[in-house]
Design a protein around this motif. Sequence first.
Motif, PDB file in Angstrom:
ATOM      1  N   SER A  99     -33.912  33.301 -50.128  1.00 18.87           N
ATOM      2  CA  SER A  99     -34.695  32.656 -49.092  1.00 18.87           C
ATOM      3  C   SER A  99     -34.810  31.164 -49.316  1.00 18.87           C
ATOM      4  O   SER A  99     -34.798  30.366 -48.386  1.00 18.87           O
ATOM      5  N   ALA A 129     -32.414  27.646 -47.006  1.00 13.57           N
ATOM      6  CA  ALA A 129     -32.918  26.482 -46.283  1.00 13.57           C
ATOM      7  C   ALA A 129     -31.801  25.526 -45.952  1.00 13.57           C
ATOM      8  O   ALA A 129     -31.836  24.820 -44.958  1.00 13.57           O
ATOM      9  N   TYR A 135     -35.637  28.903 -37.718  1.00 11.46           N
ATOM     10  CA  TYR A 135     -35.791  29.794 -38.865  1.00 11.46           C
ATOM     11  C   TYR A 135     -35.197  31.161 -38.505  1.00 11.46           C
ATOM     12  O   TYR A 135     -35.346  31.626 -37.389  1.00 11.46           O
ATOM     13  N   TRP A 180     -32.330  34.719 -39.845  1.00  6.69           N
ATOM     14  CA  TRP A 180     -31.114  35.198 -40.505  1.00  6.69           C
ATOM     15  C   TRP A 180     -29.899  34.850 -39.667  1.00  6.69           C
ATOM     16  O   TRP A 180     -29.936  34.886 -38.444  1.00  6.69           O
ATOM     17  N   LEU A 199     -30.604  33.943 -45.011  1.00  8.90           N
ATOM     18  CA  LEU A 199     -31.767  33.453 -44.293  1.00  8.90           C
ATOM     19  C   LEU A 199     -31.793  31.935 -44.259  1.00  8.90           C
ATOM     20  O   LEU A 199     -31.725  31.282 -45.299  1.00  8.90           O
ATOM     21  N   HIS A 200     -31.896  31.382 -43.076  1.00 10.03           N
ATOM     22  CA  HIS A 200     -32.133  29.954 -42.919  1.00 10.03           C
ATOM     23  C   HIS A 200     -33.653  29.816 -42.900  1.00 10.03           C
ATOM     24  O   HIS A 200     -34.305  30.108 -41.887  1.00 10.03           O
ATOM     25  N   ASP A 201     -34.234  29.366 -44.046  1.00 15.17           N
ATOM     26  CA  ASP A 201     -35.665  29.563 -44.266  1.00 15.17           C
ATOM     27  C   ASP A 201     -36.542  28.424 -43.773  1.00 15.17           C
ATOM     28  O   ASP A 201     -37.671  28.266 -44.221  1.00 15.17           O
ATOM     29  N   SER A 231     -39.938  23.306 -43.984  1.00 16.40           N
ATOM     30  CA  SER A 231     -40.245  24.667 -44.398  1.00 16.40           C
ATOM     31  C   SER A 231     -41.748  24.852 -44.540  1.00 16.40           C
ATOM     32  O   SER A 231     -42.471  23.914 -44.913  1.00 16.40           O
ATOM     33  N   MET A 259     -44.482  27.528 -46.493  1.00 20.27           N
ATOM     34  CA  MET A 259     -44.560  28.567 -47.513  1.00 20.27           C
ATOM     35  C   MET A 259     -45.983  29.112 -47.581  1.00 20.27           C
ATOM     36  O   MET A 259     -46.948  28.341 -47.654  1.00 20.27           O
ATOM     37  N   GLN A 317     -44.023  32.042 -50.576  1.00 21.92           N
ATOM     38  CA  GLN A 317     -42.862  32.601 -49.889  1.00 21.92           C
ATOM     39  C   GLN A 317     -42.658  31.892 -48.557  1.00 21.92           C
ATOM     40  O   GLN A 317     -43.625  31.543 -47.863  1.00 21.92           O
ATOM     41  N   THR A 318     -41.382  31.675 -48.196  1.00 18.93           N
ATOM     42  CA  THR A 318     -41.103  31.000 -46.921  1.00 18.93           C
ATOM     43  C   THR A 318     -41.459  31.914 -45.757  1.00 18.93           C
ATOM     44  O   THR A 318     -41.257  33.141 -45.817  1.00 18.93           O
ATOM     45  N   ASP A 326     -41.790  31.843 -41.115  1.00 21.37           N
ATOM     46  CA  ASP A 326     -41.328  31.152 -39.926  1.00 21.37           C
ATOM     47  C   ASP A 326     -42.361  30.088 -39.522  1.00 21.37           C
ATOM     48  O   ASP A 326     -43.518  30.434 -39.235  1.00 21.37           O
TER      49      ASP A 326
END
Length: 432
Positions: A3, A7, A317, A319, A330-332, A418, A420, A424-425, A427
């Motif tokens: 994840s 990014a 944001y 997958w 994943l583009h986080d 991003s 968090m 955790q990242t 959306d």
Amino acid sequence: MASALAASGMAIGVLAVPAAVSTSASTPVLAAADLGMQSNPDDLKKKKRQVEKDIERAEEDLHSSSSRMQRASAALATAREQLGAAKVTLAAAEAKVATAAERDAQMQAELDEATLALEQAQAELESSRVDRAAQRDQVATTITDIYQQGDPELLAFASLLDAKTPADLTRQTKMRDAIVDRESRTYQELQASEVLLEVKEAQVAAAKEVVATKRAAAAAHLAEMQEYEAEAASAKAAVAARVGERRTAHEAAAAARRADEQALAELEREEAALADKLRRLAEAALRAQRARQSTSSGQAGGFLTSPVSNARLSSPYGWRTHPIYGYWGLHDGQDWAADCGQPLVAGADGRVVSSYYSSVYGNRLVIDHGAVAGRGLATVYNHASSYRVGVGATVSRGQVIGYVGNTGWSTGCHLHFSVMANGQTVDPRGWL
């Protein structure tokens, strides 16, 4: 951690050198002429939306690997394309040579046939000349006899005068007719021989002309065939050169991939440390909130201010298939296309807990916003040209903290933003 790496569109794993490269230059975009082919307004709108999606995807691709990898991938794609074109050229040249060879064989057969016809005509002409010479000799003999013995018709007329009986007259008449007929045939045969000789001479002349034409055509075709063979040889050399270029480009792409993997491995370690740090901060914030016996403050939706004004969301944001390496990851965060130097603002009140340079993310800044809606919230700003605040600084919502840049794995000015929650990242759309 996939994840964190995603990014920038990357993830650690077994990666193959890309079989095809997708860049902004190779992304299919419908031309204006294509848009005008359909008169249906709905079709035009669909095509317009597709063009916009293609442009957005092209911008996503730009930030998915190092610039070295992008150049190597583009070079590899170009080498493959040029090799394919060279192979097509070679196939066309070889087809020309093959066709020319077939035509050469056909022309040679036609020349052989014409030459044989000429030889036969010449042989017949020579035979006709011999026959005419013999007939001329016969006529010459006859004329000599007439000169020496007299004209057969006059002699026959004289013998008629000497005839004693009707039987003598009949007999002498028949003899005269036989002699005259023989001489007439001799003259007629000579005349026919002369005519036939003229025909044979004309046939020989025509056959010579045909042979000359065939030889000239064969000579011209030979020159053309030699050109085709030279063209084929040049095409083979071009294919060999393109094969070498493709091999070199493939090796460069492989080296760039290995370098990217090393950078991603380092990023993975950095992200793991950052996630651990943000988890500890979140736990501390939530403990402090419980100690104050306060309820969870704030709502998630709309809590954060947009990090950059007048920008366009070029990559959301979620997958997706990596555009260079082809894996599912994943583009986080969100990519916001903006001009370099455009101000970046803090999404909410908070404290800067980390600021450093990453080979992948470029200049990074991490702001801790404390406990929000039951979670420890932090925001991360990447690829900036510079930041106006450092670690430990307290920032307020909307405060300018830095400027949009093009550092790290980036080929255009943009912000990778991003969010968090508890390390955790998530959306960002759920918080903006």
